[in-house]
Design a protein around this motif. Structure first.
Motif, short mmCIF file in Angstrom:
data_model
loop_
_atom_site.label_atom_id
_atom_site.label_comp_id
_atom_site.label_asym_id
_atom_site.label_seq_id
_atom_site.Cartn_x
_atom_site.Cartn_y
_atom_site.Cartn_z
N PHE A 1 43.54 36.90 31.47
CA PHE A 1 43.74 37.35 32.85
C PHE A 1 42.78 38.51 33.16
N GLU A 2 42.63 39.42 32.19
CA GLU A 2 41.73 40.57 32.38
C GLU A 2 40.30 40.09 32.65
N GLY A 3 39.89 39.07 31.92
CA GLY A 3 38.55 38.52 32.12
C GLY A 3 38.39 37.98 33.53
N LEU A 4 39.43 37.31 34.02
CA LEU A 4 39.38 36.77 35.38
C LEU A 4 39.29 37.90 36.40
N VAL A 5 40.02 39.01 36.14
CA VAL A 5 39.98 40.15 37.06
C VAL A 5 38.55 40.71 37.11
N ILE A 6 37.93 40.88 35.94
CA ILE A 6 36.55 41.39 35.91
C ILE A 6 35.63 40.47 36.71
N GLY A 7 35.75 39.17 36.46
CA GLY A 7 34.93 38.20 37.19
C GLY A 7 35.17 38.28 38.68
N LYS B 1 18.53 53.46 47.00
CA LYS B 1 19.85 53.10 47.47
C LYS B 1 19.98 51.61 47.81
N GLU B 2 18.97 51.10 48.52
CA GLU B 2 19.07 49.70 48.96
C GLU B 2 18.97 48.72 47.81
N ALA B 3 18.35 49.15 46.71
CA ALA B 3 18.31 48.28 45.53
C ALA B 3 19.74 48.08 45.01
N VAL B 4 20.51 49.16 45.00
CA VAL B 4 21.91 49.06 44.59
C VAL B 4 22.68 48.21 45.60
N GLY B 5 22.38 48.42 46.89
CA GLY B 5 23.02 47.63 47.94
C GLY B 5 22.77 46.14 47.74
N ALA B 6 21.52 45.81 47.37
CA ALA B 6 21.18 44.40 47.15
C ALA B 6 21.94 43.85 45.96
N LEU B 7 22.02 44.66 44.91
CA LEU B 7 22.74 44.24 43.69
C LEU B 7 24.20 43.93 44.01
N VAL B 8 24.80 44.82 44.82
CA VAL B 8 26.20 44.65 45.21
C VAL B 8 26.39 43.36 46.00
N VAL C 1 36.36 40.79 40.47
CA VAL C 1 35.90 42.05 41.04
C VAL C 1 34.41 41.96 41.35
N ILE C 2 33.64 41.43 40.41
CA ILE C 2 32.20 41.29 40.63
C ILE C 2 31.94 40.30 41.77
N TYR C 3 32.68 39.19 41.74
CA TYR C 3 32.46 38.12 42.70
C TYR C 3 32.79 38.57 44.13
N SER C 4 33.84 39.38 44.31
CA SER C 4 34.26 39.78 45.65
C SER C 4 33.75 41.16 46.06
N LEU C 5 32.98 41.80 45.17
CA LEU C 5 32.50 43.16 45.44
C LEU C 5 31.87 43.33 46.83
#
Lengths: 224, 251
Positions: free
Chosen positions: A86-92, A38-45, A94-98
């Motif tokens: 715009f879609e590309g920016l949304v993907i970026g 679980k914590e590996a996923v937490g670290a990834l996030v 989402v990852i950036y602010s996850l």
């Protein structure tokens, strides 16, 4: 200028909505799951907190580009690349602010007493019912914090947009990059105006968070 | 060990640490426009070997360097990507009048990582064989301005408008093309001179105003021996040969 502000708000809004949906199961699992990895996923996030946005932007430019295996299924549909869209920016974004969405929601679910959920189950509520009627309302402050942070963090996003945006008016041209360009072009007056706007916005956001925190603390004290 | 001996040892150690004991050697901080980075590195190395002076190079965007110098950054020499910023520094009293000159003139090239996409006449610009054309932002980068002028000259500016993606610098525009995110782009000839593959069209110099890159001695560097020597060296035949090697023109 107006279109740049509108696009920034739109990007931050869409990103926040997607993040709240995405962070719900993810936050729940991270808070209450039992898996040892679980914590590996937490670290990834949480990784985007420590990585320079340019690293993220660089990988995204490659991952969303025409030579990426990830893009192969989309290319079959006639989409060559998601960079400069715009879609590309949304993907970026989402990852950036996850992490800024997942962390507060995870904390909120972690703070739920097991007894609340247990008594709901005893009264015959299905797990989904218990989640929707007990867990979600109790976690509401966490969701507020997640929404405010995600929105604000996306507005302030710079490196990722810089790397994959391409500054197309009305599609990928947002505030933070515009300020950078204005400073570069020595148009300091306009840069000042936009920068002051962001400072004001940032202050309101942080103030709202602090007030929210105080209210939560007060309510917790009243519950005791 | 007597104290005098200790002092002597420390003195020797210090002098070793502080480098060659050439009493005339000095050091200059040089702000270099990113597109000229590699060329400047080679020039600085030769300059140091010839004169014993040291040139400490910083790379970045010209606009940023201007802002920094205007706010007291410790640069003695500024190698800008354009002519306007050095002129402005002189006009604002931040640089020495009469110590400003064009050290290199850049050439614009239409370049693609895909072999065969760009033809020798730039006719690809009139075709529908691409989705995205990368340029540098014309407000911040002289190569971007030259790209816009070229498209205007060809009467293609309005038609190509929707296909444009803009990098904040010519470095970024090049990155867009190199990764294939944009199929082609207007970049600096110096950037692709070492690229074996791809396809290119050297834009005729008459299609845009000359991309003159100017050097200037800042007010801070006015009395710096090394800074003045560096500018002198930059004008000389040895530096000119290096600059030409990287596909800039020198007058």
């Amino acid at each position: 200028m107006g279109s740049i502000i509108w696009l920034t708000v739109k990007l931050a809004g869409v990103t926040t909505l997607i993040l709240l949906v995405l962070a719900t199961p993810l936050g729940w699992w991270l808070a209450r799951g039992k898996a040892w990895w679980k914590e590996a996923v937490g670290a990834l996030v949480s990784l985007p907190i420590v990585l320079p946005p340019t690293v993220l932007g660089f990988y995204l430019l490659i991952a969303l580009g025409p030579n990426s295996p990830l893009m192969a299924p989309l290319q079959a549909m006639g989409i060559r690349t998601l960079a400069f869209t715009f879609e590309g920016l949304v993907i970026g974004s989402v990852i950036y602010s996850l992490p800024f969405a997942v962390q507060p929601i995870r904390n909120a679910f972690q703070a739920l007493g097991q007894e609340n959920l247990d008594s709901a189950a005893t009264l015959g509520a299905s797990p989904l019912d218990a989640f929707l009627r007990i867990a979600l309302p109790l976690a509401a402050p966490g969701y507020f914090v997640a929404a405010i942070l995600s929105f604000a963090h996306t507005v302030g996003e710079f490196g990722v947009v810089l790397m994959i945006g391409g500054a197309i008016p009305g599609k990928t041209e947002v505030l933070s990059v515009e300020i950078y360009k204005l400073v570069e072009a020595l148009e300091w007056r306009e840069a000042h105006m936009l920068a002051a706007l962001l400072v004001g916005f940032g202050f309101v956001v942080v103030l709202a968070l602090l007030l929210l925190e105080r209210r939560i603390a007060r309510r917790a004290a009243a519950d005791d | 060990m007597p104290p005098s001996q200790v002092v002597a040892i420390i003195a020797v150690a210090l002098s070793l640490l502080l480098g060659p004991s050439n009493a005339l050697a000095a050091e200059a901080n040089v702000a270099v426009a990113a597109n000229f980075a590699e060329t400047a590195r080679e020039i600085a190395a030769k300059f140091e070997a010839r004169t014993g002076h040291k040139a400490v190079l910083s790379y970045g965007s010209s606009g940023q360097f201007f802002t920094q110098i205007a706010n007291g950054a410790p640069f003695d020499v500024f190698l800008s990507a354009d002519a306007e910023l050095p002129q402005r520094l002189v006009a604002d009293g931040l640089a020495v009048a009469g110590m400003r000159f064009t050290y290199a003139t850049g050439r614009l090239v239409l370049w693609s990582a895909t072999p065969g996409l760009v033809d020798g006449k730039g006719a690809v610009l009139r075709s529908n064989r691409f989705e995205k054309l990368a340029i540098a932002d014309h407000r911040t980068a002289p190569y971007g301005l030259a790209a816009i002028e070229t498209m205007r000259m060809l009467g293609l500016h309005d038609r190509l408008g929707p296909k444009l993606v803009r990098g904040t610098s010519i470095t970024q525009a090049f990155q867009f093309v190199q990764t294939g995110a944009a199929e082609l782009g207007f970049v600096a000839l110096s950037q692709v001179v070492g690229e074996k593959g791809g396809s290119r069209w050297l834009v005729p110099a008459a299609h845009h105003a000359p991309i003159d890159q100017q050097a200037v001695l800042t007010r801070r560097g006015a009395d710096n021996v090394a800074a003045k020597a560096f500018l002198q060296y930059l004008k000389g035949p040895e530096a000119k040969a290096i600059i030409r090697k990287y596909a800039y023109e020198v007058r």
